[in-house]
Design a protein around this motif. Structure first.
Motif, PDB file in Angstrom:
ATOM      1  N   THR A 106      -0.762   0.937  11.406  1.00  0.00           N
ATOM      2  CA  THR A 106      -1.533   2.007  10.767  1.00  0.00           C
ATOM      3  C   THR A 106      -2.735   2.384  11.620  1.00  0.00           C
ATOM      4  O   THR A 106      -3.043   3.573  11.804  1.00  0.00           O
ATOM      5  CB  THR A 106      -1.997   1.569   9.365  1.00  0.00           C
ATOM      6  OG1 THR A 106      -0.849   1.238   8.572  1.00  0.00           O
ATOM      7  CG2 THR A 106      -2.785   2.663   8.678  1.00  0.00           C
ATOM      8  N   SER A 110      -4.742   1.592   4.229  1.00  0.00           N
ATOM      9  CA  SER A 110      -4.513   0.167   4.484  1.00  0.00           C
ATOM     10  C   SER A 110      -5.723  -0.625   4.018  1.00  0.00           C
ATOM     11  O   SER A 110      -6.867  -0.161   4.146  1.00  0.00           O
ATOM     12  CB  SER A 110      -4.260  -0.081   5.978  1.00  0.00           C
ATOM     13  OG  SER A 110      -3.695  -1.361   6.191  1.00  0.00           O
ATOM     14  N   TYR A 115       0.823  -1.207   0.000  1.00  0.00           N
ATOM     15  CA  TYR A 115       0.000   0.000   0.000  1.00  0.00           C
ATOM     16  C   TYR A 115       0.862   1.264   0.000  1.00  0.00           C
ATOM     17  O   TYR A 115       0.366   2.366  -0.243  1.00  0.00           O
ATOM     18  CB  TYR A 115      -0.928   0.029   1.213  1.00  0.00           C
ATOM     19  CG  TYR A 115      -1.552  -1.300   1.547  1.00  0.00           C
ATOM     20  CD1 TYR A 115      -2.014  -2.144   0.542  1.00  0.00           C
ATOM     21  CD2 TYR A 115      -1.671  -1.729   2.867  1.00  0.00           C
ATOM     22  CE1 TYR A 115      -2.573  -3.377   0.849  1.00  0.00           C
ATOM     23  CE2 TYR A 115      -2.235  -2.954   3.182  1.00  0.00           C
ATOM     24  CZ  TYR A 115      -2.673  -3.783   2.169  1.00  0.00           C
ATOM     25  OH  TYR A 115      -3.224  -4.993   2.462  1.00  0.00           O
ATOM     26  N   LEU A 164      -5.503  -5.095   7.179  1.00  0.00           N
ATOM     27  CA  LEU A 164      -5.042  -3.859   7.815  1.00  0.00           C
ATOM     28  C   LEU A 164      -3.765  -4.095   8.635  1.00  0.00           C
ATOM     29  O   LEU A 164      -3.602  -5.130   9.267  1.00  0.00           O
ATOM     30  CB  LEU A 164      -6.107  -3.237   8.722  1.00  0.00           C
ATOM     31  CG  LEU A 164      -7.482  -2.974   8.115  1.00  0.00           C
ATOM     32  CD1 LEU A 164      -8.372  -2.280   9.149  1.00  0.00           C
ATOM     33  CD2 LEU A 164      -7.398  -2.142   6.850  1.00  0.00           C
ATOM     34  N   TYR A 165      -2.910  -3.101   8.615  1.00  0.00           N
ATOM     35  CA  TYR A 165      -1.714  -3.137   9.450  1.00  0.00           C
ATOM     36  C   TYR A 165      -2.033  -2.553  10.819  1.00  0.00           C
ATOM     37  O   TYR A 165      -2.603  -1.472  10.928  1.00  0.00           O
ATOM     38  CB  TYR A 165      -0.581  -2.350   8.798  1.00  0.00           C
ATOM     39  CG  TYR A 165       0.105  -3.095   7.677  1.00  0.00           C
ATOM     40  CD1 TYR A 165       1.000  -4.134   7.967  1.00  0.00           C
ATOM     41  CD2 TYR A 165      -0.134  -2.778   6.346  1.00  0.00           C
ATOM     42  CE1 TYR A 165       1.624  -4.833   6.953  1.00  0.00           C
ATOM     43  CE2 TYR A 165       0.494  -3.479   5.327  1.00  0.00           C
ATOM     44  CZ  TYR A 165       1.383  -4.501   5.637  1.00  0.00           C
ATOM     45  OH  TYR A 165       1.996  -5.191   4.628  1.00  0.00           O
ATOM     46  N   THR A 222      -9.556   2.804   2.783  1.00  0.00           N
ATOM     47  CA  THR A 222      -9.541   1.378   3.086  1.00  0.00           C
ATOM     48  C   THR A 222     -10.689   0.698   2.373  1.00  0.00           C
ATOM     49  O   THR A 222     -11.579   1.359   1.824  1.00  0.00           O
ATOM     50  CB  THR A 222      -9.629   1.153   4.606  1.00  0.00           C
ATOM     51  OG1 THR A 222      -9.511  -0.246   4.898  1.00  0.00           O
ATOM     52  CG2 THR A 222     -10.955   1.664   5.162  1.00  0.00           C
TER      53      THR A 222
END
Length: 293
Positions: free
Chosen positions: A200, A192, A147, A196-197, A218
């Protein structure tokens, strides 16, 4: 209950049910189908879902509306994003096996993602983000992994447009340092997709707690990310292989920077002219603009 525990597909869907009255009768049957067969719900048509639930298509549509969506297509987009986020990379790839060459399927998927976003995009939200960036002391874009490509492109072009925008794309230490100095005059854009991170999501919440304006790009925002963001831009990111597609996300980045460039044309024009002069001084370009007479 922790935030992570409330981020499941089932908890998210049940949280959409209207408080107090809930869903009854045939609508409840549709809901139970969505909960018990997320894979079928994610990829099936409204007609197929109506047959499985023993209702008509109109009931599927009304159920989607009762859950807060414009209709079944809008609900299914987020259902599928959340369902895919619960799968491993190998399981995601297995869900997308089909006819035709993988490259052709990937291209068609990207076209579909762009068309879907174009139909449902809220231009007002993009304007809000661009104006926030233009008014901010500085903007920090958080985008990790693949990303990062979206974050880097957005930051690069925003700087050319004349605004102090940086992208933090690698390393928790760099991200922690950036968040440590963020304040009420700043903006954070968190990018993200898929699962998802964690870094983040944490950065978005820390920035919000420090008074910064936070926005998210997102495909299926978790409660932790959605609650931190002033606006969430839902971007279709479904791919055909082991990883999300970045095509629609990159298009959103381009739309944002184009909107940003229109906020103060004089500022952007001066910034681009200065950059052009420096490119010439450094001899960066293979093809250079012709001198005007």
């Amino acid at each position: 209950m922790t935030e992570r525990a409330t981020d499941s597909y089932e908890d998210w869907l049940r949280a959409r049910v209207p408080a107090g009255r809930g869903l009854r009768g045939k609508a409840a049957a549709v809901l139970e189908l969505l909960l018990s067969q997320p894979g079928r719900a994610s990829f099936g048509s409204a007609g197929e879902l109506s047959q499985l639930a023993g209702v008509n298509v109109a009931t599927v549509t009304r159920t989607a509306q009762a859950l807060g969506f414009a209709g079944w297509p809008a609900l299914q987009q987020e259902l599928r994003a959340r369902y895919l986020s619960s799968l491993s990379a190998g399981q995601v790839a297995a869900e997308h096996s089909g006819s035709g060459s993988p490259s052709s399927r990937a291209l068609r998927r990207d076209v579909d993602n762009l068309a879907l976003f174009t139909r449902r995009a809220d231009e007002g939200v993009l304007v809000t983000i661009a104006e926030a960036v233009a008014a901010a002391r500085r903007t920090v874009i958080v985008a990790d992994g693949s990303y990062a490509a979206i974050g880097l492109a957005l930051a690069h072009n925003a700087r050319l447009a004349g605004y102090p925008v940086t992208a933090v794309t690698a390393g928790d230490a760099e991200l922690a340092n950036a968040v440590a100095v963020i304040g009420a005059d700043d903006v954070m854009i968190a990018i993200s997709f898929w699962r998802l991170y964690e870094s983040t999501v944490l950065a978005a919440n820390e920035a919000r707690a420090r008074g910064a304006r936070v926005f998210a790009l997102t495909d299926a925002a978790s409660p932790a990310l959605a609650n931190a963001a002033e606006e969430v831009v839902m971007v279709p990111a479904e791919g055909e292989a082991f990883f999300p597609s970045l095509t629609a996300g990159m298009a959103v980045a381009q739309a944002l920077v184009t909107q940003l460039a229109s906020v103060d044309p004089a500022r952007t024009g001066a910034s681009i002219e200065a950059a052009e002069a420096m490119w010439t001084r450094f001899g960066l370009l293979h093809r250079r603009p012709s001198a005007t007479s």
